[in-house]
Design an enzyme around this catalytic site. Structure first.
Site, PDB file in Angstrom:
ATOM      1  N   ARG A 128       2.772   2.543  -7.048  1.00  6.17           N
ATOM      2  CA  ARG A 128       1.884   3.706  -7.083  1.00  6.17           C
ATOM      3  C   ARG A 128       2.574   5.021  -6.744  1.00  6.17           C
ATOM      4  NH1 ARG A 128      -1.139  -0.408  -6.760  1.00  6.17           N
ATOM      5  NH2 ARG A 128       0.634  -1.157  -5.587  1.00  6.17           N
ATOM      6  N   THR A 129       3.284   5.028  -5.612  1.00  7.64           N
ATOM      7  CA  THR A 129       3.843   6.302  -5.147  1.00  7.64           C
ATOM      8  C   THR A 129       4.856   6.812  -6.167  1.00  7.64           C
ATOM      9  OG1 THR A 129       3.540   5.506  -2.904  1.00  7.64           O
ATOM     10  CG2 THR A 129       4.907   7.452  -3.169  1.00  7.64           C
ATOM     11  N   LYS A 139      29.197   1.741  -2.544  1.00  3.37           N
ATOM     12  CA  LYS A 139      30.608   2.069  -2.271  1.00  3.37           C
ATOM     13  C   LYS A 139      30.777   2.667  -0.878  1.00  3.37           C
ATOM     14  CE  LYS A 139      31.356   3.406  -7.120  1.00  3.37           C
ATOM     15  NZ  LYS A 139      31.622   4.555  -7.997  1.00  3.37           N
ATOM     16  N   HIS A 188       3.849   8.281   5.953  1.00  2.93           N
ATOM     17  CA  HIS A 188       3.684   8.316   4.496  1.00  2.93           C
ATOM     18  C   HIS A 188       2.714   9.463   4.225  1.00  2.93           C
ATOM     19  CE1 HIS A 188       3.464   7.191   0.417  1.00  2.93           C
ATOM     20  NE2 HIS A 188       3.245   5.889   0.507  1.00  2.93           N
TER      21      HIS A 188
HETATM   22  C1  NCD Z   1       1.855   1.538   1.008  1.00  8.32           C
HETATM   23  C2  NCD Z   1       3.249   1.796   1.546  1.00  8.32           C
HETATM   24  O1  NCD Z   1       4.235   1.721   0.788  1.00  8.32           O
HETATM   25  O2  NCD Z   1       3.328   2.111   2.726  1.00  8.32           O
HETATM   26  N1  NCD Z   1       1.785   1.553  -0.387  1.00  8.32           N
HETATM   27  C3  NCD Z   1       1.652   2.743  -1.039  1.00  8.32           C
HETATM   28  O3  NCD Z   1       2.499   3.605  -0.963  1.00  8.32           O
HETATM   29  N2  NCD Z   1       0.513   2.950  -1.714  1.00  8.32           N
HETATM   30  C4  NCD Z   1       1.191   0.367   1.623  1.00  8.32           C
HETATM   31  C5  NCD Z   1       1.849  -0.982   1.568  1.00  8.32           C
HETATM   32  O4  NCD Z   1       2.949  -1.153   1.039  1.00  8.32           O
HETATM   33  O5  NCD Z   1       1.234  -1.909   2.058  1.00  8.32           O
END
Ligand code: NCD
Length: 362
Positions: free
Chosen positions: A79-80, A110, A161
């Site tokens: 998703r991200t 490297k 995040h």
């Molecule tokens: C989350 C993450 O990567 O922290 N996913 C995301 O970015 N939507 C949640 C997860 O991985 O569980």
């Protein structure tokens, strides 16, 4: 550290720097939700709502033509990574993606440092979106003196995040009706408390760390209603005390009305709640498979649980899910997680436009 006073250290630009003035976003890195002031949040929400209208009506525009986004992911992402890439494409820009999971095919194989690799990307592109499994690596990279272009934190280990929290906040205000006519400033705030349950792996989940901090910062001037944060998890996966202390500190300094409560029973936790935010138990962050196996099925949201849930309560999840939300729940109108996922596109379009200086005027 006082979250509202400018730090004297090199991280000073990472506290309270992003305001309603688009100039404060231009060229800035986005590492933590602590960078957003309330007016900055209002600007972003407004911009994201405009991006949604833009995509629905025209598919996008060309405001980022001749700009290039570099995405570098040292850890898995669907998703991200895809939403940032699509956001750039929908605004007329271009994308260069580097899959660096386990080093990938980058020069880290490297022995190159992360900063040097990112510096390389920045010589060719305009903005970097970066994910790394080690907490602190993204902020250290962004603050490295050789890094001169914006770095956007797409997840740093168990740390933060921020863009996920921003799309989560956009979803909450959209779903519970604060965002009216795509204009957040028109809201008629309720005086009822906003009750948000954070469920599951609160120890390792960076999304809930960022979201709890962001909701706390937004309580007084943005939501303008009391906030109750309910942390529901097995004892071994509880919300870190440093997050709870940060929220207490924000509360004291800003005079906020925030209550933090601890639960282990999800039926108790979701009583009268507005949001049930489920998370995946983060298998990759456990030291042993046995420890993971002991807690992995701790909370499952299924149709039976939804029968007992408040009628107005939305279910959110940053995704990916493993088995913690039964697919039968997808049909329930309260299941907001796919709408939440879509919102990621609009919020990330707004972020890219703002940091590249094209957030407001076309
Ligand atoms: C989350 C993450 O990567 O922290 N996913 C995301 O970015 N939507 C949640 C997860 O991985 O569980």
């Amino acid at each position: 550290m006082n979250p509202f006073s400018p730090s004297k250290g090199p991280a000073s630009k990472l506290i309270d720097g992003l305001t309603s003035d688009p100039a404060t976003w231009m060229g800035q890195s986005l590492i933590s939700v602590t960078q957003l002031t309330t007016p900055g949040l209002e600007l972003l929400v407004q911009a994201a709502a405009e991006m949604r209208t833009l995509v629905k009506n025209h598919g996008g525009d060309d405001r980022l033509k001749h700009k290039i986004l570099a995405t570098i992911f040292y850890e898995a992402s669907t998703r991200t990574s895809c939403s940032f890439q699509t956001a750039m494409l929908r605004l007329g820009g271009q994308v260069m993606h580097v899959d660096a999971s386990a080093g990938g095919n980058t020069s880290s194989k490297k022995g190159e440092t992360v900063s040097d690799t990112v510096k390389c990307l920045q010589c060719y592109t305009d903005v970097t979106v970066m994910r790394h499994p080690t907490q602190g690596t993204v902020v250290n990279t962004a603050l490295d003196s050789i890094i001169t272009k914006p770095v956007i934190n797409a997840g740093d280990g168990v740390g933060e995040h921020p863009t996920q929290a921003l799309l989560d906040l956009f979803t909450i205000i959209d779903e519970i009706g604060i965002l009216q006519d795509d204009n957040v400033l028109n809201n008629e705030p309720s005086t009822e408390p906003l009750i948000v349950v954070l469920l599951g792996d609160l120890k390792h989940g960076r999304t809930v760390h960022s979201l709890a901090k962001l909701l706390a910062r937004a309580q007084r001037e943005f939501f303008k209603r009391p906030l109750v944060l309910r942390y529901c998890s097995p004892e071994v996966l509880k919300m870190p005390s440093y997050i709870q202390e940060y929220i207490d500190e924000v509360s004291t300094i800003a005079g906020s009305d925030i209550t933090q409560e601890i639960y282990t029973n999800v039926y108790d936790a979701m009583k009268n709640s507005d949001v049930l935010y489920q998370t995946r138990v983060q298998k990759e962050r456990f030291n042993s498979p046995v420890e993971y196996a002991n807690v992995k099925g701790a909370y499952i949201i299924d149709t039976q649980l939804m029968e007992d849930a408040p009628r107005k309560m939305i279910v959110m999840h940053p995704l990916p899910r493993v088995d913690e939300i039964d697919t039968d729940v997808d049909k329930d109108p309260r299941a907001a997680y796919f709408r939440q996922m879509e919102n990621g596109l609009y919020v990330r379009m707004a972020i890219l436009a703002l940091v590249l200086g094209k957030g407001v005027a076309y």
